[in-house]
Design a protein around this motif. Structure first.
Motif, mmCIF file in Angstrom:
data_model
loop_
_atom_site.group_PDB
_atom_site.id
_atom_site.type_symbol
_atom_site.label_atom_id
_atom_site.label_comp_id
_atom_site.label_asym_id
_atom_site.label_seq_id
_atom_site.Cartn_x
_atom_site.Cartn_y
_atom_site.Cartn_z
ATOM 1 N N MET A 80 0.939 -1.075 0.104
ATOM 2 C CA MET A 80 0.056 -0.027 0.183
ATOM 3 C C MET A 80 0.844 1.108 0.138
ATOM 4 S SD MET A 80 -2.547 1.446 2.819
ATOM 5 C CE MET A 80 -3.395 -0.218 3.286
ATOM 6 N N ARG B 4 -1.731 7.774 -1.809
ATOM 7 C CA ARG B 4 -3.436 7.969 -1.359
ATOM 8 C C ARG B 4 -3.389 9.140 -0.752
ATOM 9 N NH1 ARG B 4 -5.737 2.161 0.259
ATOM 10 N NH2 ARG B 4 -7.827 3.485 -0.030
ATOM 11 N N HIS C 118 -17.886 4.801 6.578
ATOM 12 C CA HIS C 118 -17.544 3.512 5.980
ATOM 13 C C HIS C 118 -17.546 2.457 7.185
ATOM 14 C CE1 HIS C 118 -15.702 0.247 3.135
ATOM 15 N NE2 HIS C 118 -14.910 0.166 4.322
ATOM 16 N N GLU D 35 -1.454 3.289 7.062
ATOM 17 C CA GLU D 35 -1.700 1.879 6.833
ATOM 18 C C GLU D 35 -2.989 1.608 7.561
ATOM 19 O OE1 GLU D 35 1.601 -0.391 7.703
ATOM 20 O OE2 GLU D 35 2.858 0.468 5.776
ATOM 21 N N TYR E 86 -6.225 3.117 6.142
ATOM 22 C CA TYR E 86 -6.715 2.765 4.794
ATOM 23 C C TYR E 86 -6.894 1.371 4.888
ATOM 24 C CZ TYR E 86 -5.637 7.191 2.725
ATOM 25 O OH TYR E 86 -5.622 8.539 2.304
ATOM 26 N N GLU E 87 -6.690 0.737 5.823
ATOM 27 C CA GLU E 87 -6.808 -0.933 5.852
ATOM 28 C C GLU E 87 -8.379 -1.102 6.295
ATOM 29 O OE1 GLU E 87 -5.870 -4.581 8.901
ATOM 30 O OE2 GLU E 87 -5.300 -2.478 9.593
ATOM 31 N N LEU F 30 -10.743 1.498 5.471
ATOM 32 C CA LEU F 30 -11.410 1.994 4.187
ATOM 33 C C LEU F 30 -11.255 1.096 3.179
ATOM 34 C CD1 LEU F 30 -10.090 5.678 4.162
ATOM 35 C CD2 LEU F 30 -12.415 4.845 4.568
ATOM 36 N N ASP F 31 -10.344 0.101 3.089
ATOM 37 C CA ASP F 31 -10.581 -0.832 2.037
ATOM 38 C C ASP F 31 -11.379 -2.014 2.221
ATOM 39 O OD1 ASP F 31 -8.766 0.789 0.501
ATOM 40 O OD2 ASP F 31 -6.895 -0.199 1.399
ATOM 41 N N MET F 32 -11.792 -2.270 3.575
ATOM 42 C CA MET F 32 -12.545 -3.491 3.888
ATOM 43 C C MET F 32 -13.939 -3.110 3.207
ATOM 44 S SD MET F 32 -11.908 -4.050 7.879
ATOM 45 C CE MET F 32 -9.962 -4.681 8.583
ATOM 46 N N GLN F 33 -14.344 -4.376 2.826
ATOM 47 C CA GLN F 33 -15.678 -4.258 2.113
ATOM 48 C C GLN F 33 -16.694 -5.492 3.273
ATOM 49 O OE1 GLN F 33 -16.468 -2.787 -0.677
ATOM 50 N NE2 GLN F 33 -14.350 -2.134 -0.572
#
Length: 377
Positions: free
Chosen positions: A1, A6, A98, A307, A310-311, A313-316
């Protein structure tokens, strides 16, 4: 990352403020260097030749530069402060929104304090990076380029000798940054663990006191605090080795300037004004190098904090609403479970073979020890 790429994407919508901050930083760098350049004329031409008119002109120029530098400084602070707050607003808001969309399995594996640490502490580190990277990074890079050019133009042989310490310093900074980044990453995790215990204990203080668990909770917090302390001591040890070494290298460079430059003055190959100007510029050259080397601390801390942000924010979410999902019609409110078994990522079922029926208008209370599945149900 790539955290920094970003973060740049976060700044890009506010590029006008970022550009204004950069230009004002470059202006400040120029206004800070010109007095040292004028020192040569002040000593050699105004004082050396007893030229009173030139002395007045140079003094007026120095005063004007002081005013311009002050105005640039104030404008830059306003631009960068506004930029940082706007970027933080969008990161913090997006992070909170989020979090609302993530599945229950995320909250099952994360404690409240750990999540709060990312939304508050880690985002604050990003704010510091946005302000200081533009404020200190750009202005000091510009100063390094300008000073190096002036020194080489004044006396390239003396300049090369006095700039020699920068080579090992660049190598040392690279290796120091790699090690200290690991230390800061560990410290961010340990701080999140401390916040998690603090949040759980304060939120459930009544339960803690009723069951006499004060000492047990204090022992858990003490253990996590000790882990954080050890990580901080290790990181501080790296700094204690690196930064004094940086100061030693700068001191050696200054001694070389006066030793070799003084010999040039005595032998008539360099004027006293040029030597004083050279010494002042060398001091101003080493200061930006030192600031940039210290920014490795901020870069490492920002990398660790970014990190973690954004960890999330990147989770779905595990369960998503289908694009063509039909709206739910009016429901009666009845709930019925028949042999329901459910578990999270750990594999062990949280609830098992639950049979329950609640009719419309009924109120049911769930009672059980911590971890028995009440929240899941």
């Amino acid at each position: 990352m790539n955290v920094y790429a970003r973060l740049w994407d976060e700044v890009r919508p506010h590029w006008k403020l970022a550009l204004a901050g950069m230009l004002l930083s470059m202006s400040m760098a120029t206004f800070e260097l010109l007095p040292s350049v004028l020192t040569q004329r002040l000593i050699d031409d105004a004082l050396g030749k007893k030229n009173l008119n030139l002395l007045y002109v140079l003094a007026a120029m120095l005063f004007g530069m002081l005013i311009l530098r002050t105005l640039s400084h104030a404008a830059r602070m306003m631009c960068l402060g506004r930029l940082a707050q706007m970027v933080l607003f969008q990161i913090r808001t997006r992070l909170y929104e989020h979090l609302q969309s993530l599945s229950m399995s995320f909250y099952q594996n994360k404690r409240t304090g750990q999540i709060m640490s990312r939304v508050t502490n880690d985002v604050n580190v990003i704010e510091q990076f946005i302000v200081e990277s533009i404020r200190d990074g750009i202005i000091n890079v510009v100063k390094l380029i300008l000073i190096a050019a002036i020194l080489l133009w004044t006396n390239w042989q003396l300049a090369l000798i006095t700039l020699l310490p920068t080579a090992p310093l660049a190598w040392g900074t690279k290796h120091f940054s790699q090690k200290v980044r690991t230390g800061y990453r560990t410290m961010r995790r340990r701080l999140a663990d401390m916040n998690a215990i603090l949040s759980d204990t304060i939120g459930g203080i009544r339960v803690v006191q009723v069951f006499g668990q004060e000492e047990n909770e204090a022992a858990k917090f003490r253990a996590k605090s000790l882990d954080f302390q050890q990580a901080g001591i290790w990181t501080n040890k790296l700094q204690a080795i690196f930064y004094p070494g940086v100061n030693l290298a700068f001191g050696i460079g200054q001694v070389l300037v006066w030793l070799l430059g003084g010999r040039e003055v005595i032998e008539g190959r360099l004027s006293l004004g040029h030597l004083v100007m050279f010494s002042g510029l060398v001091a101003q050259f080493y200061a930006p190098v030192q600031v940039l080397s210290q920014m490795s601390n901020l870069l490492a801390s920002t990398s660790a904090a970014g990190e973690r942000v954004y960890e999330i924010l990147d989770m779905q979410p595990d369960i998503k609403t289908e694009p063509n999902a039909r709206p739910l019609r009016a429901v009666e409110g009845a709930v019925k479970f028949e042999n329901v078994t459910f578990g999270y990522d750990s594999g062990d079922p949280t609830i098992q073979e639950i049979n329950l029926e609640i009719k419309p208008g009924e109120t049911v209370g769930l009672v059980g020890p911590s971890g028995s599945g009440k929240s899941t149900l």
